[in-house]
Motif scaffolding. Structure first.
Motif, short mmCIF file in Angstrom:
data_model
loop_
_atom_site.label_atom_id
_atom_site.label_comp_id
_atom_site.label_asym_id
_atom_site.label_seq_id
_atom_site.Cartn_x
_atom_site.Cartn_y
_atom_site.Cartn_z
N ARG A 102 1.49 -0.85 10.60
CA ARG A 102 2.78 -1.48 10.86
C ARG A 102 2.71 -2.90 10.33
O ARG A 102 1.76 -3.62 10.59
CB ARG A 102 3.01 -1.49 12.37
N ARG A 103 3.73 -3.31 9.56
CA ARG A 103 3.77 -4.66 9.02
C ARG A 103 5.03 -5.35 9.52
O ARG A 103 6.14 -4.86 9.33
CB ARG A 103 3.74 -4.61 7.49
N GLU A 104 4.81 -6.46 10.18
CA GLU A 104 5.93 -7.23 10.70
C GLU A 104 6.73 -7.82 9.54
O GLU A 104 6.17 -8.14 8.50
CB GLU A 104 5.42 -8.37 11.60
N PRO A 105 8.02 -8.00 9.74
CA PRO A 105 8.84 -8.61 8.67
C PRO A 105 8.45 -10.08 8.49
O PRO A 105 8.01 -10.73 9.43
CB PRO A 105 10.27 -8.46 9.19
N ASN A 106 8.63 -10.57 7.26
CA ASN A 106 8.33 -11.98 7.00
C ASN A 106 9.51 -12.90 7.35
O ASN A 106 9.35 -14.10 7.38
CB ASN A 106 7.89 -12.19 5.55
N ARG A 107 10.66 -12.30 7.63
CA ARG A 107 11.83 -13.07 8.09
C ARG A 107 12.49 -12.28 9.21
O ARG A 107 12.36 -11.06 9.30
CB ARG A 107 12.83 -13.25 6.94
N GLN A 108 13.21 -13.00 10.05
CA GLN A 108 13.81 -12.36 11.23
C GLN A 108 14.91 -11.35 10.86
O GLN A 108 15.10 -10.36 11.56
CB GLN A 108 14.39 -13.42 12.17
N ASP A 109 15.59 -11.55 9.74
CA ASP A 109 16.67 -10.64 9.36
C ASP A 109 16.17 -9.42 8.58
O ASP A 109 16.96 -8.60 8.13
CB ASP A 109 17.73 -11.39 8.54
N LYS A 110 14.87 -9.29 8.40
CA LYS A 110 14.29 -8.17 7.68
C LYS A 110 13.77 -7.11 8.66
O LYS A 110 13.33 -7.43 9.75
CB LYS A 110 13.11 -8.64 6.81
N PRO A 111 13.77 -5.83 8.26
CA PRO A 111 13.22 -4.78 9.12
C PRO A 111 11.68 -4.77 9.03
O PRO A 111 11.10 -5.35 8.13
CB PRO A 111 13.78 -3.49 8.51
N LEU A 112 11.05 -4.12 9.99
CA LEU A 112 9.60 -3.98 9.90
C LEU A 112 9.28 -2.75 9.06
O LEU A 112 10.13 -1.91 8.81
CB LEU A 112 8.93 -3.94 11.28
N THR A 113 8.03 -2.65 8.61
CA THR A 113 7.62 -1.58 7.72
C THR A 113 6.52 -0.75 8.35
O THR A 113 5.54 -1.30 8.86
CB THR A 113 7.11 -2.17 6.38
N LEU A 114 6.70 0.57 8.33
CA LEU A 114 5.63 1.50 8.69
C LEU A 114 5.07 2.06 7.39
O LEU A 114 5.83 2.41 6.48
CB LEU A 114 6.15 2.65 9.55
N SER A 115 3.75 2.14 7.32
CA SER A 115 3.09 2.63 6.13
C SER A 115 2.20 3.81 6.50
O SER A 115 1.46 3.76 7.46
CB SER A 115 2.24 1.51 5.52
N CYS A 116 2.28 4.87 5.70
CA CYS A 116 1.46 6.07 5.91
C CYS A 116 0.56 6.21 4.68
O CYS A 116 1.02 6.56 3.59
CB CYS A 116 2.36 7.29 6.07
N LEU A 117 -0.73 5.91 4.87
CA LEU A 117 -1.71 6.07 3.80
C LEU A 117 -2.44 7.39 4.03
O LEU A 117 -3.03 7.62 5.08
CB LEU A 117 -2.73 4.92 3.81
N VAL A 118 -2.37 8.27 3.03
CA VAL A 118 -3.02 9.57 3.08
C VAL A 118 -4.06 9.55 1.96
O VAL A 118 -3.72 9.35 0.80
CB VAL A 118 -2.01 10.71 2.87
#
Length: 186
Positions: A94-110
Motif C-alpha cells: 500500500r502506498r500513501e498518496p503524496n498529496r491529500q487530493d490523490k487516492p492511495l495505491t494498492l500494488s500486487c506484485l506476483v
C-alpha cells in the motif's frame, strides 16, 4: 542472423537475414530459396547469391536440416525444464498518496512463476476492476517471471479489494487481500 521455430504441432518456421552497418541488408525466403534485397545496395549481392547453387544448397541444408535437428535436440534435452510449473509468490503493498487530493495505491506484485502465461486481476467486492498501471510480464534472473499491477483507491476501502491470480501451476484461482497476512483468502 538465422532463426528456426518449431511449433507444438510440428510446423517449422525459418528465417535468415544479413545486416550491414546496423541495417537490414539481405534476407532469404527459405521456401523458395531466393534472396530478397532489403535495400538498393543489396541488389547485386541478391543476383550473385541467387545464381550461386552451392551457396544456396549450403543454406538450404542448414535451415531445413541441421538447424532444425539442433533445435529439436535442445528442446528434447530441456523438456523437463520447459514443462515445469512454478507457483507464484504474491506481495501486496500500500502506498500513501503524496498529496491529500490523490487516492492511495494498492500494488500486487506476483513473482517467481513459470510458465509465463498468467492472469492478474484486481477485484472490488468480487467485481473485476481496471488496474491503474501494469508493468507487463518481465523476466527474473532465475528463468521465472514477474508482473506488478497497481490500482488507485479511496483510503479506507482497502478491505474491499483483492488481487486474483490465475496460473497453470495453481489448481484454482487464488485471491489475496491487503492486511490479511497475504495468505490466500480462497
Amino acid at each position: 542472423m538465422h532463426s528456426v521455430e518449431v511449433s507444438d504441432g510440428g510446423s517449422v518456421k525459418r528465417s535468415m537475414r544479413f545486416g550491414f552497418n546496423g541495417k537490414d541488408y539481405i534476407s532469404l525466403d527459405p521456401d523458395r530459396m531466393r534472396w530478397i534485397a532489403t535495400n538498393h545496395f543489396a541488389v547485386m549481392t541478391k543476383e550473385e547469391w541467387d545464381s550461386d547453387e552451392s551457396w544456396n544448397n549450403y543454406w538450404e541444408t542448414q535451415l531445413h536440416g541441421i538447424f532444425v535437428e539442433h533445435l529439436k535436440r535442445y528442446l528434447e534435452a530441456g523438456k523437463e525444464y520447459f514443462r515445469r510449473k512454478v507457483q507464484p509468490e504474491v506481495f501486496i503493498s500500500r502506498r500513501e498518496p503524496n498529496r491529500q487530493d490523490k487516492p492511495l495505491t494498492l500494488s500486487c506484485l506476483v513473482t517467481g512463476f513459470y510458465p509465463v502465461d498468467i492472469e492478474v486481476t484486481w477485484l472490488r467486492n468480487g467485481e473485476v476492476m481496471s488496474e491503474t498501471q501494469s508493468s507487463g510480464v518481465r523476466p527474473n534472473h532465475d528463468g521465472t517471471h514477474q508482473i506488478q499491477k497497481e490500482i488507485e483507491i479511496n483510503a479506507g476501502d482497502e478491505d474491499q479489494y483483492s488481487c486474483q491470480i490465475e496460473h497453470s501451476s495453481l489448481a484454482e484461482a487464488q485471491l489475496y487481500q491487503w492486511g490479511k497476512g497475504l495468505e490466500c483468502v480462497c
